[in-house]
Write a protein that holds these residues in place. Structure first.
Motif, mmCIF file in Angstrom:
data_model
loop_
_atom_site.group_PDB
_atom_site.id
_atom_site.type_symbol
_atom_site.label_atom_id
_atom_site.label_comp_id
_atom_site.label_asym_id
_atom_site.label_seq_id
_atom_site.Cartn_x
_atom_site.Cartn_y
_atom_site.Cartn_z
ATOM 1 N N PRO A 282 7.231 -5.449 11.354
ATOM 2 C CA PRO A 282 7.623 -5.538 9.953
ATOM 3 C C PRO A 282 8.257 -4.241 9.456
ATOM 4 C CG PRO A 282 5.241 -5.564 10.210
ATOM 5 C CD PRO A 282 5.804 -5.658 11.552
ATOM 6 N N ARG A 283 9.313 -4.367 8.708
ATOM 7 C CA ARG A 283 9.991 -3.190 8.187
ATOM 8 C C ARG A 283 10.493 -3.497 6.784
ATOM 9 N NH1 ARG A 283 15.361 -3.092 12.085
ATOM 10 N NH2 ARG A 283 16.141 -5.161 11.605
ATOM 11 N N GLU A 284 11.062 -2.469 6.170
ATOM 12 C CA GLU A 284 11.523 -2.608 4.796
ATOM 13 C C GLU A 284 12.640 -3.645 4.724
ATOM 14 O OE1 GLU A 284 12.964 0.606 1.566
ATOM 15 O OE2 GLU A 284 11.834 1.382 3.259
ATOM 16 N N PRO B 258 3.059 -8.033 2.853
ATOM 17 C CA PRO B 258 3.872 -8.426 1.700
ATOM 18 C C PRO B 258 5.091 -7.523 1.546
ATOM 19 C CG PRO B 258 1.831 -7.390 0.994
ATOM 20 C CD PRO B 258 1.717 -7.619 2.457
ATOM 21 N N LYS B 259 6.170 -8.102 1.072
ATOM 22 C CA LYS B 259 7.416 -7.391 0.742
ATOM 23 C C LYS B 259 8.204 -6.917 1.951
ATOM 24 C CE LYS B 259 5.579 -5.721 -3.609
ATOM 25 N NZ LYS B 259 4.962 -4.589 -4.259
ATOM 26 N N ALA B 260 7.656 -7.037 3.129
ATOM 27 C CA ALA B 260 8.369 -6.544 4.305
ATOM 28 C C ALA B 260 9.187 -7.675 4.935
ATOM 29 C CB ALA B 260 7.380 -5.986 5.316
ATOM 30 N N VAL C 182 3.171 -1.716 13.836
ATOM 31 C CA VAL C 182 3.764 -0.701 12.976
ATOM 32 C C VAL C 182 2.659 -0.012 12.178
ATOM 33 C CG1 VAL C 182 5.965 -1.848 12.772
ATOM 34 C CG2 VAL C 182 4.144 -2.404 11.182
ATOM 35 N N GLY D 37 7.042 2.739 9.295
ATOM 36 C CA GLY D 37 6.524 1.433 8.924
ATOM 37 C C GLY D 37 7.300 0.815 7.787
ATOM 38 N N PRO D 38 6.853 -0.351 7.310
ATOM 39 C CA PRO D 38 7.630 -1.095 6.331
ATOM 40 C C PRO D 38 7.570 -0.540 4.911
ATOM 41 C CG PRO D 38 5.693 -2.346 6.979
ATOM 42 C CD PRO D 38 5.685 -1.106 7.794
ATOM 43 N N TYR D 39 6.659 0.349 4.635
ATOM 44 C CA TYR D 39 6.470 0.760 3.260
ATOM 45 C C TYR D 39 6.810 2.235 3.055
ATOM 46 C CZ TYR D 39 3.964 -3.616 3.455
ATOM 47 O OH TYR D 39 3.645 -4.934 3.663
ATOM 48 N N ARG E 179 -1.701 -4.088 -2.117
ATOM 49 C CA ARG E 179 -0.605 -5.042 -1.945
ATOM 50 C C ARG E 179 0.398 -4.977 -3.090
ATOM 51 N NH1 ARG E 179 -1.822 -9.456 1.650
ATOM 52 N NH2 ARG E 179 -0.538 -10.818 0.396
#
Lengths: 266, 311
Positions: free
Chosen positions: A59-61, A119-121, B58, B85-87, B124
């Protein structure tokens, strides 16, 4: 490649198929996990002459931002055929067929994934058909679910998929290219083996009710077999000799013992 | 009421792990009273809790994590920080600077700077916020950042920092290990830097194997000896604690007393019994300030360990 000709028969008098298989026999299948270095997870599948590579990123942005889902990750599947994957050069622009198959594959995989953990990814699944010889959407699902597991995306179960079809009035498992083109129908399906849920079921051609039910049963049996192959392929990545020196591992797929991470969850 | 896996068996998603009164934990899910794996990883049973240790993945931020970030943007009184990572994270000036500070906070930290920070909040809804109020949380200058898989960080730190301390001791380098899979290494010696990278890569590649600390220790001792033939390698081989993989998992489950041994003890052989925990207590903090940031890491691990004992 010589111009294609319709074979004289799809089922020989002995009841065998053009490539000598029995009606309920799959083509030889070779699954490999961790074939790409850059991707977070990857897998390849050879099924007869079909050859497909799937890579998972994330998962990434998520970009563009407006696609963001606030309660779960967005699953973005891109199915593409290489220009050289078919006898006539495939034009490289995304075709209508590719877009539809991308969506169909996303829908087949989504029920198996716990996307709400990110979430959001976005989770990107890129599927490239290197060589097409029938059954690419099902092979793509097989490879993509392995790649997702390799990337460490939490999932209910692996997703095996297979196409069942009809040629010369006989039901056949795992159609090859000729059977697909000159046969009378095609039912691609994908299941979650654990619960028996069906996540993909399409049909073209004509089937009677009885035929369809039988075809589905044959498909489910083959999927269960494929599931075993998938599990083996996944486990094979980690069963290596730990004693052979430092430089024998040539990819980033090795294991770990999380300590701090897990304790937080308890 | 049954468990369907061997200790530390490699499991795949959807594999049935246990049924009956077991509790699902990380990497598993419960369906109809049965516990299945949701990841590819190593299955573990701890008390009546079933968990799967992921083999890859991740970085997902957690409150209290020490991370190494790269500043991507200066936005008013916030820094936007890439922590992998995603954030993407943000760091408010109030959580990093002592007041009064100048209106233009890029004077203190600007784009491209590498920092060590702590995740102060993440859920979240809103997304990770960092803080740099704390010991060893600072701008990291003049080193390099090595990226490894975040899933392997616990192994690189080792039990109570055994692995990272050993590597630091051998090579006399400054290092900070972030939970987000980034390792900052600073040394003036290029050869030592190469060795450090080799050691970290080796841990990453072989994280699921046992007796890893021993092997890294041996490798480093040999290489350092080669590097500096005037300084023989007797002291590194003696001073380093040897913690076996099995112990690594087991040791944190129980409050079982740790057996201290004299630092002279040779590394244990493969045949050593699983239950025994060998932990050589030895002073590891001899380095100056960057070492302190590794300490933060270790402390947080110790903390969670205590929590578990209390349960």
């Amino acid at each position: 490649m010589s111009p294609e000709v319709k074979p004289d028969f799809l089922i020989s008098p002995e009841g065998l198929r053009v490539d000598g298989r029995r009606p309920d026999e799959l083509r030889p299948i070779e699954l490999k996990v961790g074939v790409l270095k850059q991707a977070n997870g990857s897998a390849s599948i050879r099924q007869g002459k079909t050859y497909i590579i799937a890579g998972v990123y994330g998962p990434r942005e998520l970009h563009p931002r407006h696609l963001t889902l606030n309660d779960r990750a967005y699953l973005r599947v891109t199915y593409r055929m290489a220009t050289f994957s078919v006898p006539d050069r495939k034009r490289p622009a995304p075709s209508r067929r590719e877009k539809e198959i991308s969506m169909v594959i996303a829908n087949a995989l989504k029920p198996a994934l716990f996307l709400e953990e990110y979430p959001k990814a976005v989770v990107d699944v890129h599927i490239i058909v290197i060589q097409a010889d029938g059954g690419t959407r099902c092979a793509a699902i097989n490879a993509a679910s392995l790649a997702l597991a390799d990337a460490g995306i939490p999932m209910k179960s692996l997703v095996p998929a297979v196409a069942v079809g009809k040629a010369d009035g006989t039901l056949l498992v795992d159609l090859g290219d000729e059977e697909d083109k000159y046969g009378q129908g095609d039912v691609p399906m994908a299941i979650l083996p654990q619960t028996g849920e069906i996540t993909l079921l399409q049909q073209d051609g004509f089937f009677t009710r009885e035929e369809l039910l039988e075809a589905m049963q044959m498909g489910i049996n083959s999927c269960n077999y494929l599931h075993e192959l998938q599990k083996d392929a996944l486990k094979r990545v980690y069963v290596r000799n730990p004693e052979d020196g430092e430089d024998t591992f040539d990819d980033d797929l090795e294991a770990d013992l999380g300590e701090s991470e897990i304790m937080e969850d308890e | 009421m049954a468990v369907y896996f061997q200790k530390r068996e490699v499991v795949v998603p959807g594999q049935l792990l246990a049924e009956g009164r077991y509790r699902p934990s990380f990497g598993t899910y419960d369906e109809g009273g049965k516990i299945y794996s949701s990841l590819m990883g190593l299955a573990e049973l701890k008390g009546n809790t079933v968990k799967v240790v992921a083999l890859d993945g991740v970085y997902i931020p957690k409150e209290g994590d020490l991370v190494i970030g790269i500043i991507k943007l200066v936005a008013g009184n916030n820094w936007k920080v890439d922590i992998g990572g995603p954030y993407g994270a943000s760091l408010h000036a109030n959580n990093a600077l002592r007041r009064p500070y100048s209106d233009d906070i890029s004077e203190y930290m600007d784009m491209g700077d590498v920092i060590s920070a702590e995740v102060s909040a993440f859920d979240r809804q809103s997304g990770p916020f960092l803080s740099m109020k704390g010991r060893g949380l600072e701008v990291l200058e003049g080193g390099m950042v090595l990226e490894v898989s975040p899933a392997k960080i616990p192994r690189i730190i080792g039990r109570r920092g055994s692995m990272i301390n050993m590597i630091n001791d051998h090579l006399r380098i400054d290092s900070v290990v972030g939970q987000n899979g980034r390792i900052w290494i600073k040394t003036s010696d290029v050869e030592k830097l190469r060795l450090a990278i080799k050691a970290f890569r080796m841990v990453e590649a072989q994280a699921h194997t046992s007796n890893l600390t021993d092997r890294i220790n041996k490798m480093l001792a040999e290489e350092v000896a080669k590097l500096n033939s005037s300084e023989p390698s007797e002291e590194p081989s003696a001073e380093v604690e040897t913690v076996d993989e099995e112990e690594f998992i087991e040791a944190d489950t129980v409050s079982e007393p740790e057996i201290s041994e004299a630092p002279e003890s040779e590394p244990k052989s493969e045949a050593e019994p699983e239950v025994e925990v060998v932990e050589i207590e030895e002073p590891v903090e001899e380095e100056s300030k960057p070492e302190a940031s590794t300490d933060v890491e270790i402390e947080s691990e110790d903390k969670s360990e205590k929590e578990e004992v209390n349960e």
